[in-house]
Design an enzyme around this catalytic site. Structure first.
Site, PDB file in Angstrom:
ATOM      1  N   LYS A 106       0.878  -1.170   0.000  1.00 54.47           N
ATOM      2  CA  LYS A 106       0.000   0.000   0.000  1.00 54.47           C
ATOM      3  C   LYS A 106       0.914   1.218   0.000  1.00 54.47           C
ATOM      4  CE  LYS A 106      -4.028   1.975   2.252  1.00 54.47           C
ATOM      5  NZ  LYS A 106      -3.603   3.364   2.289  1.00 54.47           N
ATOM      6  N   ARG A 154      -8.373  12.263  -6.333  1.00 49.14           N
ATOM      7  CA  ARG A 154      -9.527  11.568  -5.802  1.00 49.14           C
ATOM      8  C   ARG A 154     -10.615  12.548  -5.355  1.00 49.14           C
ATOM      9  NH1 ARG A 154     -11.728   7.762  -1.778  1.00 49.14           N
ATOM     10  NH2 ARG A 154     -11.282   9.021   0.020  1.00 49.14           N
ATOM     11  N   GLU A 166      -1.083   5.390  -7.671  1.00 52.09           N
ATOM     12  CA  GLU A 166      -0.607   6.282  -6.619  1.00 52.09           C
ATOM     13  C   GLU A 166       0.579   7.093  -7.121  1.00 52.09           C
ATOM     14  OE1 GLU A 166      -2.553   5.884  -4.044  1.00 52.09           O
ATOM     15  OE2 GLU A 166      -1.542   6.682  -2.267  1.00 52.09           O
TER      16      GLU A 166
HETATM   17  S1  IVH Z   1      -6.649  -0.196  -4.430  1.00 51.50           S
HETATM   18  C1  IVH Z   1     -11.446   0.817  -4.454  1.00 51.50           C
HETATM   19  N1  IVH Z   1      -4.101  -0.537  -4.106  1.00 51.50           N
HETATM   20  O1  IVH Z   1      -4.975   3.684  -0.560  1.00 51.50           O
HETATM   21  C2  IVH Z   1     -10.157   1.358  -3.942  1.00 51.50           C
HETATM   22  N2  IVH Z   1      -5.047   1.457  -3.238  1.00 51.50           N
HETATM   23  O2  IVH Z   1      -6.813   3.754   1.640  1.00 51.50           O
HETATM   24  C3  IVH Z   1      -9.023   0.728  -4.663  1.00 51.50           C
HETATM   25  N3  IVH Z   1      -3.428   2.945  -2.189  1.00 51.50           N
HETATM   26  O3  IVH Z   1      -7.332   5.706  -2.153  1.00 51.50           O
HETATM   27  C4  IVH Z   1      -7.735   1.138  -4.117  1.00 51.50           C
HETATM   28  N4  IVH Z   1      -1.662   1.715  -2.562  1.00 51.50           N
HETATM   29  O4  IVH Z   1      -4.892   5.977  -2.833  1.00 51.50           O
HETATM   30  C5  IVH Z   1      -5.135   0.277  -3.874  1.00 51.50           C
HETATM   31  N5  IVH Z   1      -1.853  -0.977  -3.946  1.00 51.50           N
HETATM   32  C6  IVH Z   1      -2.868  -0.170  -3.722  1.00 51.50           C
HETATM   33  C7  IVH Z   1      -2.728   1.062  -3.062  1.00 51.50           C
HETATM   34  C8  IVH Z   1      -3.844   1.847  -2.827  1.00 51.50           C
HETATM   35  C9  IVH Z   1      -2.101   2.851  -2.046  1.00 51.50           C
HETATM   36  C10 IVH Z   1      -4.233   4.075  -1.690  1.00 51.50           C
HETATM   37  C11 IVH Z   1      -5.231   4.636  -2.648  1.00 51.50           C
HETATM   38  C12 IVH Z   1      -6.561   4.572  -1.939  1.00 51.50           C
HETATM   39  C13 IVH Z   1      -6.130   4.468  -0.519  1.00 51.50           C
HETATM   40  C14 IVH Z   1      -7.196   3.805   0.318  1.00 51.50           C
END
Ligand code: IVH
Length: 727
Positions: A146, A167, A202
């Site tokens: 993440k 976003r 990201e």
């Molecule tokens: S998937 C439906 N994958 O985390 C949402 N998000 O806490 C799909 N983020 O707004 C998001 N790394 O900005 C996804 N490998 C990753 C990510 C990631 C960072 C962020 C993203 C999201 C936030 C949510």
């Protein structure tokens, strides 16, 4: 937007009246004229038009772009001299006052958080349960870092980048296209891509780049950034693309929004496809066949955290099979098919200086630890939550000891941690360093704000002030909630201003209705708000205008704004969709006062409303102080009825219908059936009544099917249901 705005001259139609093609034609004409004027002014030093004419053209351009957000990107490509940008975004000449807004074709949601291995296992269990799979059935998931940056949505049409948007609130983001075009890792053109492709990922900054940037900033006497995330956000969300271009931003693609054709059948396949199209994707993504593999990969990523060269704050799990993702769908703001498993928080020891009690909007007395300031994970912490009196005493909700039963006392050394972005907490206490004079903490039994008795109901860990609206602390917290983002969301009237007006002798705001009489009372006052320190003509005017704008409010926001215990956003939504109008809602709630009879039954029949929430609703709204406050508010505002169907659901065969499921469903679980029905705009009720439109009965259906037959309500089996919703 109605009527004319400043950018419309008498010979021009209002922007709102233009068709997209007309807007595009006008945009091209104006952009070319502005570009010519820019050249004449900046490069040739020979202005051809007046400043006022120039400003009027730019205002009109900005108005066109605000109404048609992708205009600049689309039309800009046709004017090569602008480098694919709008003159409203280009450096040199006056900058646009802010970013244009972009409505996301598919909302940008956030992720549910988990903090332990148990949470991660529980995620898989819930996925299986929702899909009706056996508890030991295999579910493949991807696991990937993440990234701690900010999310960006890149829209490609015909293989060309047309819009980049942040976003924002998830529905609408900021148009940062001009800035995103300067990021080297983001492709401008794609080969063999779907005609419409929204890539999400990201934007982040690496550690080394971050350190160099801060050195450069400091040397130039400019502001430095607290961490790489802030640096990335500050570089993308500022108006000068030349600044973005000079910042070392990077990008990882991890998902997608609107697509004209599927990318692949699996999450991993789709990401591989994006990599093939030229997007950077994270090399640490793995497909895991079961929970143990998933957790092993979590630990492996955590072990590399310090040496990755960029910040990550957890591991994201996603169900790999996209057909299953589609079935799992979304809750209000998060997908059911994903979980962010956060790394455990950083910890530090410090001294507990005092325990203060805060009184919340529902009267809850919350103990807050005042700490000797200490740095935890890069942030200085001086307050932490202590939850409730049992937590301080060392007992959990089931009466079991926590911290091996060690209580927390003023003067103690305590261990503080931060879990995600939330308020710091206290993990432990060091008895060996306890000062001899420290005494067990005596939790107050009267409200520190109004002196009313503070009582604990059986089974409740929380002590509550019984003062209701007479308690100033509750009243002010209720008002803060009333104006908060998901409620009335009044610009210029936040927590700070509420505290000020609440204590104000000349222009008091003591209950919600007072907000809407503020302008009138101010006009009648000898000393006006605009003459006060901190306010001027403009900000006072803006505040009154923002309040006026909220005099018309959707029913769900209003119900949520009332700040009733157990009635959060989702319950407010259920109630609003069920009743449709304020009159129907309040009529039923008031008639349900004895908590029996048809009105009470109707509240309980709403699927998702439990007895506890219903009781809280009825008790609160029938207390005389609250009745008065609500009636006075209603005299000031107009309530907009709530449309039954959520976004995208209109036109579905079940939109607006009330459905009851009974008996056993064999092809999907109840939870899935309910989620599908709601996503298609239907209401799901728990019991059959004259308001029911359709009953879906599986084998074993009993009294509900009989009741439906008696009332002559259409009843179908599961196969017919599947056909109805399109399989
Ligand atoms: S998937 C439906 N994958 O985390 C949402 N998000 O806490 C799909 N983020 O707004 C998001 N790394 O900005 C996804 N490998 C990753 C990510 C990631 C960072 C962020 C993203 C999201 C936030 C949510």
């Amino acid at each position: 937007m109605t009527g004319r705005n400043a950018a419309d001259t008498p010979s021009q139609p209002p922007v709102d009246a233009l068709a997209p093609q007309e807007a595009e034609a006008e945009w091209l004409r104006l952009a070319a004229a502005v570009a010519r004027a820019n050249r004449a002014y900046h490069t040739e030093d020979a202005p051809e038009i007046s400043d006022a004419e120039y400003d009027a053209m730019k205002r009109r351009l900005a108005a066109l772009e605000a109404r048609f957000p992708d205009l600049a990107a689309r039309a800009g490509a046709a004017l090569p001299e602008l480098g694919g940008r709008s003159p409203t975004e280009v450096v040199g000449g006056a900058l646009a006052p802010g970013f244009a807004k972009v409505r996301h074709a598919v909302p940008m949601l956030s992720l549910e958080n988990g903090f332990s291995e148990a949470d991660a296992r529980d995620f898989l269990d819930r996925v299986r349960a929702f899909l009706g799979m056996a508890p030991d059935a295999a579910v493949e998931v991807t696991a990937e870092p993440k990234i701690d940056g900010l999310s960006l949505s890149l829209r490609y049409e015909g293989g060309r980048l047309v819009t980049a948007a942040t976003r924002g609130d998830g529905e609408t983001g900021e148009n940062v296209t001009a800035n995103a075009r300067t990021i080297a890792a983001i492709p401008q053109v794609l080969d063999a891509a779907p005609d419409i492709l929204e890539v999400r990922g990201e934007v982040y900054m690496g550690h080394a780049d971050f350190a160099r940037l801060n050195e450069r900033q400091a040397a130039a006497g400019e502001k430095t950034f607290a961490n790489p995330r802030n640096a990335a956000a500050g570089s993308l969300r500022q108006l000068d693309p030349a600044v973005t271009a000079a910042r070392p931003l990077r990008f990882f693609a991890y998902g997608w929004g609107e697509l004209s054709e599927p990318l692949a059948a699996t999450q991993a396949g789709a990401i591989a496809r994006l990599a093939g199209l030229g997007f950077p994707t994270n090399p640490l993504m793995r497909v895991c066949a079961e929970a143990e593999a998933m957790l092993a990969h979590y630990r492996a990523i955590e072990a590399q955290r310090a040496t990755l060269g960029y910040d990550i704050d957890g591991v994201v799990y996603k169900v790999n099979d996209l057909a299953l993702q589609a079935r799992l769908g979304f809750r209000a703001t998060t997908p059911r098919w994903a979980l962010a498993h956060k790394f455990s928080a950083e910890r530090a020891w410090t001294r507990l200086l005092a325990i203060d009690i805060q009184v919340g909007r529902t009267g809850a007395l919350s103990p807050v630890a005042r700490l000797m300031p200490v740095t935890v994970g890069g942030v200085v912490v001086s307050n932490a939550t202590l939850h409730n009196e049992d937590y301080i005493a060392g007992i959990d909700a089931r009466g079991q000891p926590i911290r091996e039963g060690r209580d927390i006392r003023v003067g103690d050394w305590v261990e503080v941690y931060r879990a995600g972005d939330v308020i710091p907490k206290i993990a432990d206490v060091d008895i060996a360093r306890r000062p001899p004079e420290a005494v067990p903490y005596a939790f107050p039994e009267v409200c520190p704000d109004c002196g009313s008795a503070a009582i604990r109901e059986p089974g409740d860990a929380v002590r509550r002030c019984t003062g209701g609206l007479i308690c100033p602390a509750q009243a002010v917290e209720k008002l803060k909630h009333f104006v908060s983002r998901a409620a009335f969301d009044i610009e210029g009237l936040g927590a700070r201003q509420i505290e000020m007006f609440f204590a104000d002798a000349e222009l008091p705001v003591r209950e919600p209705a007072d907000i809407f009489t503020l302008a009138e009372r101010d006009a009648a006052n000898p000393r006006h708000l605009r003459d006060r320190e901190g306010y001027g003509e403009k900000s006072a005017g803006n505040l009154f205008r923002a309040i006026e704008e909220r005099r018309r409010i959707p029913l769900d926001r209003l119900i949520y704004a009332l700040g009733i215990r157990h009635i959060g956003e989702s319950a407010a939504g259920l109630l609003a969709r069920h009743f449709g109008t304020w009159e129907a809602f309040i009529g039923t709630v008031r008639a349900a006062d004895p908590m029996s009879g048809p009105a009470w039954e109707e509240l309980l029949s709403i699927d998702g409303m439990g007895e506890v929430s219903a009781r809280s609703l009825v008790v609160t709204l029938n207390r005389s102080a609250d009745r008065g406050a609500v009636d006075r508010l209603m005299a000031e505002i107009e309530v907009l009825p709530v449309a039954a169907a959520p976004r995208g659901a209109s036109g579905s065969p079940i939109a607006g219908k009330t459905i009851v499921f009974t008996g056993t469903l064999e092809r999907m679980t109840r939870a899935e059936a309910k989620a599908r029905a709601e996503a298609m705009g239907a209401k799901v009720a728990g019991s059959v009544s004259a308001r029911t439109d359709l009953v879906v009965a599986g084998p074993g259906a009993g009294s509900k099917a009989k009741e439906a037959a008696r009332l002559g309500i259409e009843t179908i089996d599961e196969d017919a249901w599947l056909r109805l919703i399109g399989g």
